[in-house]
Scaffold this active site. Structure first.
Site, PDB file in Angstrom:
ATOM      1  CD  GLN A  97     103.506 -16.615  74.169  1.00 49.76           C
ATOM      2  OE1 GLN A  97     102.606 -16.003  74.735  1.00 49.76           O
ATOM      3  NE2 GLN A  97     103.263 -17.566  73.300  1.00 49.76           N
ATOM      4  CD  GLU A 142      93.134 -21.422  76.075  1.00 50.26           C
ATOM      5  OE1 GLU A 142      93.089 -22.642  76.364  1.00 50.26           O
ATOM      6  OE2 GLU A 142      94.198 -20.775  76.045  1.00 50.26           O
ATOM      7  NE  ARG A 156      98.973 -12.750  73.752  1.00 43.08           N
ATOM      8  CZ  ARG A 156      98.498 -13.962  73.527  1.00 43.08           C
ATOM      9  NH1 ARG A 156      99.322 -14.988  73.415  1.00 43.08           N
ATOM     10  NH2 ARG A 156      97.194 -14.167  73.443  1.00 43.08           N
ATOM     11  CG  ASP A 184      96.453 -19.915  79.364  1.00 39.79           C
ATOM     12  OD1 ASP A 184      96.698 -20.000  80.573  1.00 39.79           O
ATOM     13  OD2 ASP A 184      97.235 -20.316  78.488  1.00 39.79           O
ATOM     14  CG  ASP A 228      96.817 -23.472  76.908  1.00 45.68           C
ATOM     15  OD1 ASP A 228      95.579 -23.617  76.850  1.00 45.68           O
ATOM     16  OD2 ASP A 228      97.402 -22.504  76.408  1.00 45.68           O
ATOM     17  CB  THR A 267      94.985 -20.609  83.980  1.00 38.63           C
ATOM     18  OG1 THR A 267      96.244 -20.581  83.305  1.00 38.63           O
ATOM     19  CG2 THR A 267      93.924 -21.166  83.049  1.00 38.63           C
ATOM     20  CE  LYS A 287     100.334 -18.620  76.446  1.00 36.42           C
ATOM     21  NZ  LYS A 287      99.030 -18.309  75.884  1.00 36.42           N
ATOM     22  CG  HIS A 299      94.861 -18.102  68.476  1.00 34.04           C
ATOM     23  ND1 HIS A 299      94.965 -16.798  68.905  1.00 34.04           N
ATOM     24  CD2 HIS A 299      95.863 -18.788  69.095  1.00 34.04           C
ATOM     25  CE1 HIS A 299      95.978 -16.692  69.766  1.00 34.04           C
ATOM     26  NE2 HIS A 299      96.532 -17.889  69.896  1.00 34.04           N
ATOM     27  CD  GLU A 321      93.659 -14.338  67.483  1.00 37.29           C
ATOM     28  OE1 GLU A 321      93.156 -14.769  66.426  1.00 37.29           O
ATOM     29  OE2 GLU A 321      93.379 -14.799  68.610  1.00 37.29           O
ATOM     30  CD  GLU A 354      96.377 -17.527  74.708  1.00 40.59           C
ATOM     31  OE1 GLU A 354      97.250 -17.243  73.880  1.00 40.59           O
ATOM     32  OE2 GLU A 354      96.315 -18.631  75.293  1.00 40.59           O
TER      33      GLU A 354
END
Length: 424
Positions: free
Chosen positions: A243, A206, A240, A236, A131, A260, A256, A138, A366, A204
């Site tokens: 993390q 992607e 948070r 993904d 990844d 996925t 993570k 971002h 975000e 996420e």
């Protein structure tokens, strides 16, 4: 711009279908209790290419390559065979092409399966998963939240596509439910961490690039682009709060590793060729090995919707793949610089795709600015992060002249956390 290619499969000629003759994406499907096998989407049907290979209508190699529940065998045949297969499929399905299928009602009935009657599976065996963190908007947003705008980008960001090795074992196909994970959490004012279900679960948005041609040492950006078999949408999922506690100093780990999710159809690079576009102007010159010989990104419209359990969905993001700072070819080329071997079936996540405006942000982190600005849903509810029962859907399509190249939806529903897994 290339125009719509007409097919005798009528549903493939609609401007609304994601799967016109121009597309021909590759997937794996099953019907009822039958074994999964390779198929190609055309309109609202799936072409059973394993059956056509068995009947001698398609011949790629001395040995069967399509009678398997994955496309890795085709990948390993190389770009020349990829082109031959696409040309053969186009000839079989286009108006005025080879009539072996269109004129034989019995064969046609066996070879074309209504997509609504099928189950879609992971379209390839994921060899490895990497990844990247290659979206500048971002990276700026996240960096600003945690380090302030003056230190938003780390010093290396404008020079190399930053990435980390993820978990191939947790890559799942669209429609697979995702369970809220447990992990170590520690708030800024806590004296010690605690083991609890994640409170700030996120997505996420992607794109995923699939390596088709293996390599043993460093390759150029052009060689990397030639090696890419196709693309999928990729979510993904990210914990948070897990993390935030674990990522210093080596980056995300269990945050993570939950899942996925990828879309069920591999859209080939050939189908996306008319939509090539260039990466943005460089703020700092890239080293020669990362410089692109031509346009390496794609103009693909993307969106994300969120639907609370049993309720209607709200589109929460609209953006475009073309905003990325680094292309998949650059990412793959950089991946090989150490001599790292790459295998057919390796999956590269682009990193979160966020545009410059708030409605273009590709993660709830975000969109809600770390939870400080919850977003409003059309149901009257608000979200800072994903709640149990929420279904997240990623959509993507490159828009042509009277047609679109779609990927199929990338969908996942968040299930509640299990009870404490360590209390027996």
């Amino acid at each position: 711009m290339t125009k719509l290619l007409k097919s005798w499969v009528e549903s493939a000629n609609s401007p609304d279908t994601p799967f016109p003759l121009n597309n021909l994406p590759y997937g794996v499907f099953s019907v009822d209790e039958d074994e999964p096998r390779c198929g190609v989407a055309i309109g609202d049907m799936i072409l059973d290419v394993a059956y056509l290979e068995e009947e001698g209508v398609i011949a790629l190699d001395d040995e069967p390559a399509l009678d398997l529940p994955f496309w890795n065998e085709v990948m390993e045949l190389g770009p020349k065979k990829w082109a031959e297969l696409r040309a053969r499929l186009t000839d079989l399905l286009k108006e005025g092409g080879d009539h072996v299928l269109s004129s034989d009602a019995d064969m046609r009935a066996q070879a074309l399966v209504p997509m609504a009657d099928t189950t879609l599976h992971l379209p390839f065996i994921v060899s490895e998963y990497t990844d990247f963190y290659a979206g500048k908007n971002h990276a700026m947003n996240v960096g600003t939240m945690f380090r302030g705008p003056e230190n938003a980008l780390p010093p290396n960001w404008l020079h190399i596509p930053i990435g980390y090795n993820g978990r191939a074992s947790s890559v799942v196909v669209s429609g697979t439910d995702v369970r809220r994970p447990w992990g170590q959490l520690k708030g800024p004012n806590d004296d010690a961490p605690r083991f609890e279900p994640c409170k700030r679960f996120d997505i996420e948005l992607e794109m995923g690039a699939i390596v088709g041609t293996p390599s043993e040492g460093p390759i150029t950006v052009q060689e990397a682009d030639d090696a890419i078999f196709g693309y999928v949408l990729l979510n993904d999922w990210s914990a948070r709060d897990i993390q935030a506690w674990e990522y210093q100093p080596l980056g995300p780990f269990q945050a993570k590793a939950t899942a996925t999710t990828i879309s069920p159809w591999i859209v080939t690079k050939a189908a996306l060729e008319p939509f090539r576009t260039s990466t943005p102007d460089r703020e700092k010159p890239l080293l020669p090995y990362l410089q692109e010989p031509g346009p390496m990104l794609y103009d693909i419209d993307l969106e994300v919707s969120l639907a609370p359990e049993g309720k209607s969905e709200t589109t929460i993001t609209r953006t475009n793949y073309s905003v990325m700072y680094y292309s998949a070819a650059q990412q793959l080329a950089h991946h090989t610089t150490s001599g790292c071997p790459m295998n057919a079936g390796d999956l590269l996540g682009s990193g979160t795709i966020s545009g410059p405006e708030k409605h273009e942000r590709g993660a709830l982190l975000e969109l809600s600015w770390g939870g400080k600005e919850p977003i409003a849903l059309e149901t009257g509810e608000e979200r800072s992060f994903i709640e149990d029962g929420d279904t997240l859907t990623l959509k993507g399509a490159a828009k042509g002249d009277g047609y679109q190249i779609g990927f199929g939806d990338c969908v996942g529903t968040l299930l509640p956390a299990h009870k404490d897994p360590y209390k027996r």
